[in-house]
Scaffold this active site. Structure first.
Site, mmCIF file in Angstrom:
data_model
loop_
_atom_site.group_PDB
_atom_site.id
_atom_site.type_symbol
_atom_site.label_atom_id
_atom_site.label_comp_id
_atom_site.label_asym_id
_atom_site.label_seq_id
_atom_site.Cartn_x
_atom_site.Cartn_y
_atom_site.Cartn_z
ATOM 1 N N ALA A 1 -9.399 86.683 14.703
ATOM 2 C CA ALA A 1 -9.132 85.298 14.905
ATOM 3 C C ALA A 1 -8.070 85.061 15.720
ATOM 4 C CB ALA A 1 -9.031 84.863 13.243
ATOM 5 N N PRO A 2 -7.903 83.782 16.170
ATOM 6 C CA PRO A 2 -9.387 82.809 16.260
ATOM 7 C C PRO A 2 -10.301 82.929 16.987
ATOM 8 C CG PRO A 2 -7.358 81.856 17.704
ATOM 9 C CD PRO A 2 -6.901 83.493 17.148
ATOM 10 N N GLY A 3 -10.424 84.364 17.856
ATOM 11 C CA GLY A 3 -11.690 84.346 18.451
ATOM 12 C C GLY A 3 -11.734 84.454 19.993
ATOM 13 N N CYS B 1 0.867 90.939 22.003
ATOM 14 C CA CYS B 1 1.556 90.038 22.473
ATOM 15 C C CYS B 1 2.971 90.231 22.219
ATOM 16 C CB CYS B 1 1.126 88.551 22.366
ATOM 17 S SG CYS B 1 1.404 88.013 20.701
ATOM 18 N N GLU C 1 -11.585 90.036 10.411
ATOM 19 C CA GLU C 1 -10.106 89.191 10.236
ATOM 20 C C GLU C 1 -9.966 89.054 8.688
ATOM 21 O OE1 GLU C 1 -7.762 87.454 12.075
ATOM 22 O OE2 GLU C 1 -6.953 87.069 10.209
ATOM 23 N N ASP D 1 -6.639 94.035 18.905
ATOM 24 C CA ASP D 1 -5.510 93.174 19.558
ATOM 25 C C ASP D 1 -4.713 93.243 18.295
ATOM 26 O OD1 ASP D 1 -4.394 91.118 21.380
ATOM 27 O OD2 ASP D 1 -5.346 89.826 20.275
ATOM 28 N N ASP E 1 -9.578 93.324 5.491
ATOM 29 C CA ASP E 1 -8.386 94.025 6.104
ATOM 30 C C ASP E 1 -9.212 95.186 6.825
ATOM 31 O OD1 ASP E 1 -6.441 95.849 6.600
ATOM 32 O OD2 ASP E 1 -5.353 94.962 4.964
ATOM 33 N N LYS F 1 -10.623 86.455 22.114
ATOM 34 C CA LYS F 1 -11.182 87.635 22.816
ATOM 35 C C LYS F 1 -12.617 87.877 22.292
ATOM 36 C CE LYS F 1 -6.535 89.117 23.237
ATOM 37 N NZ LYS F 1 -5.855 88.148 22.662
ATOM 38 N N ALA G 1 -9.155 92.753 14.833
ATOM 39 C CA ALA G 1 -8.224 91.483 14.339
ATOM 40 C C ALA G 1 -8.499 90.339 15.210
ATOM 41 C CB ALA G 1 -6.789 92.011 14.830
HETATM 42 N N1 SAM Z 1 -7.538 88.589 19.032
HETATM 43 C C1 SAM Z 1 -7.269 87.382 18.514
HETATM 44 C C2 SAM Z 1 -7.703 86.344 19.930
HETATM 45 O O1 SAM Z 1 -7.695 86.649 20.870
HETATM 46 O O2 SAM Z 1 -7.941 85.360 19.432
HETATM 47 C C3 SAM Z 1 -5.950 87.134 18.350
HETATM 48 C C4 SAM Z 1 -5.547 88.185 17.276
HETATM 49 S S1 SAM Z 1 -3.858 87.824 16.380
HETATM 50 C C5 SAM Z 1 -3.053 88.583 17.496
HETATM 51 C C6 SAM Z 1 -3.890 89.077 15.065
HETATM 52 C C7 SAM Z 1 -4.908 88.835 14.062
HETATM 53 O O3 SAM Z 1 -5.001 89.922 13.244
HETATM 54 C C8 SAM Z 1 -4.227 87.515 13.207
HETATM 55 O O4 SAM Z 1 -5.336 86.638 13.110
HETATM 56 C C9 SAM Z 1 -4.258 88.163 11.853
HETATM 57 O O5 SAM Z 1 -4.614 87.492 10.833
HETATM 58 C C10 SAM Z 1 -5.182 89.488 11.827
HETATM 59 N N2 SAM Z 1 -4.889 90.538 10.993
HETATM 60 C C11 SAM Z 1 -3.562 90.993 10.483
HETATM 61 N N3 SAM Z 1 -3.862 92.116 9.894
HETATM 62 C C12 SAM Z 1 -4.785 92.441 9.891
HETATM 63 C C13 SAM Z 1 -5.483 93.604 9.411
HETATM 64 N N4 SAM Z 1 -5.258 94.453 8.565
HETATM 65 N N5 SAM Z 1 -7.010 93.529 9.367
HETATM 66 C C14 SAM Z 1 -7.666 92.328 10.007
HETATM 67 N N6 SAM Z 1 -7.016 91.373 10.752
HETATM 68 C C15 SAM Z 1 -5.964 91.688 10.419
#
Ligand code: SAM
Length: 305
Positions: free
Chosen positions: A119-121, A237, A141, A184, A168, A123, A117
């Site tokens: 975005a925005p990247g 978080c 993402e 994450d 997904d 990690k 998961a």
């Molecule tokens: N790891 C990111 C960073 O450090 O920049 C932050 C991630 S944020 C907590 C969670 C992300 O998961 C969001 O961008 C959301 O759109 C995405 N997301 C939610 N459900 C998802 C899924 N089933 N598959 C992939 N991404 C998903």
């Protein structure tokens, strides 16, 4: 702009942590969160970034557990964004708590890493930097617009060997196998609450149930995609047990997962909350740290090859 903890969240915190700790969390929620950044070692050295900040009149402080993390007690993000070093991708604006999962993941050059998961990247780019662009990273993402942001950040930060998948992550083919996985997970955001700030976060039973369901499906998928004997990190978080300890307790036993204890002593100065699952880490929100949860998980079985 809520001045008080939303009622449902307060109820959850009270039942999990009790009055005294909930009062400390409330005090953390009420503090203005200081700006922090991570020096991107793919493009710059901390000493040079400190020098450039000082020359721009921006004070900065280091942290004990990472030479790359800087806290800017008096500056907001816009002051940093106006500097050439920001445009050049030499720094990434990132809360201190959010820098912990890639450090816990310990990815190595040559490994196949999945960031589920991404975005925005923040990690993904940190993993790329920690491995000197030596790991092969698949960054998933679901959201198309956020995926574009991810691509932009990867490019600006000079992160190479990253394959972006706008998908997904629950739909990833089980034939994939990864050496390390970072999940994450999307979450309620209960660690990031800032009283007095506007927010779109919703805290009610239905939202929590929906988020937890997605987290569970993602975690089950992660454990299917992880190679036996290898490790992943689960992080959110959020500081709610429903999204963290309770979820892990429910999923790990039947999914070949076991907790690898985190050595909290490796992170001096990080304010900690009690956790209901030994070996996991839960960060108390305060001026420097967002509330955060992280667990290292090993998939049982022997490593092959
Ligand atoms: N790891 C990111 C960073 O450090 O920049 C932050 C991630 S944020 C907590 C969670 C992300 O998961 C969001 O961008 C959301 O759109 C995405 N997301 C939610 N459900 C998802 C899924 N089933 N598959 C992939 N991404 C998903």
């Amino acid at each position: 702009m809520p001045q008080e903890i939303p009622p449902f969240l307060r109820e959850q915190l009270l039942s999990q942590y009790g009055e005294d700790v909930t009062a400390q969390i409330a005090s953390g929620y009420a503090q203005r969160r200081l700006t922090s950044l991570r020096v991107n070692r793919l493009k710059a050295e901390p000493q040079a970034v400190r020098g450039a900040l000082t020359a721009a009149g921006i004070a900065c402080e280091g942290v004990a557990w990472s030479g790359d993390a800087l806290v800017l007690p008096d500056a907001d993000e816009r002051a940093v964004a106006a500097l050439p070093l920001y445009e050049r991708g030499e720094v990434y604006m990132q809360n201190l708590s959010s820098m912990l999962p890639p450090l816990l993941l310990c990815a190595q050059p040559g490994e196949n890493v999945l960031d589920m998961a991404a975005a925005p990247g923040g990690k993904t780019t940190q993993i790329a930097a920690l491995t000197g662009n030596g790991a092969m990273i698949t960054a998933c993402e679901r959201n198309a617009a956020r995926c574009e942001r991810l691509r932009f950040n990867l490019q600006r930060q000079g992160a190479q060997r990253v394959t972006v998948m706008n998908i997904d992550a629950r739909q990833l083919d089980d034939l994939f196998a990864f050496d390390r996985i970072l999940l994450d997970a999307p979450c309620s955001g209960s660690g990031t609450v800032q009283l007095g700030e506007s927010s779109r976060a919703r805290f009610d039973r239905e939202t929590l149930a929906r988020v937890t369901k997605t987290q569970e499906a993602l975690l089950r998928k992660a454990l299917r995609l992880l190679r036996p004997g290898h490790e992943m990190v689960y992080s959110t978080c959020s500081i709610l047990a429903a999204e963290n300890e309770a979820l892990l307790r429910r999923v790990l036993p039947g999914a070949q997962g076991e907790i690898v204890p985190i050595d909290a002593a490796a992170f001096p100065g990080v304010p900690l909350l009690p956790t209901a699952l030994p070996g996991t880490l839960c960060v108390m929100p305060d001026a420097r740290y967002e509330g955060f949860f992280a667990a290292r998980i090993r998939k049982k079985g022997a490593k092959r090859g």
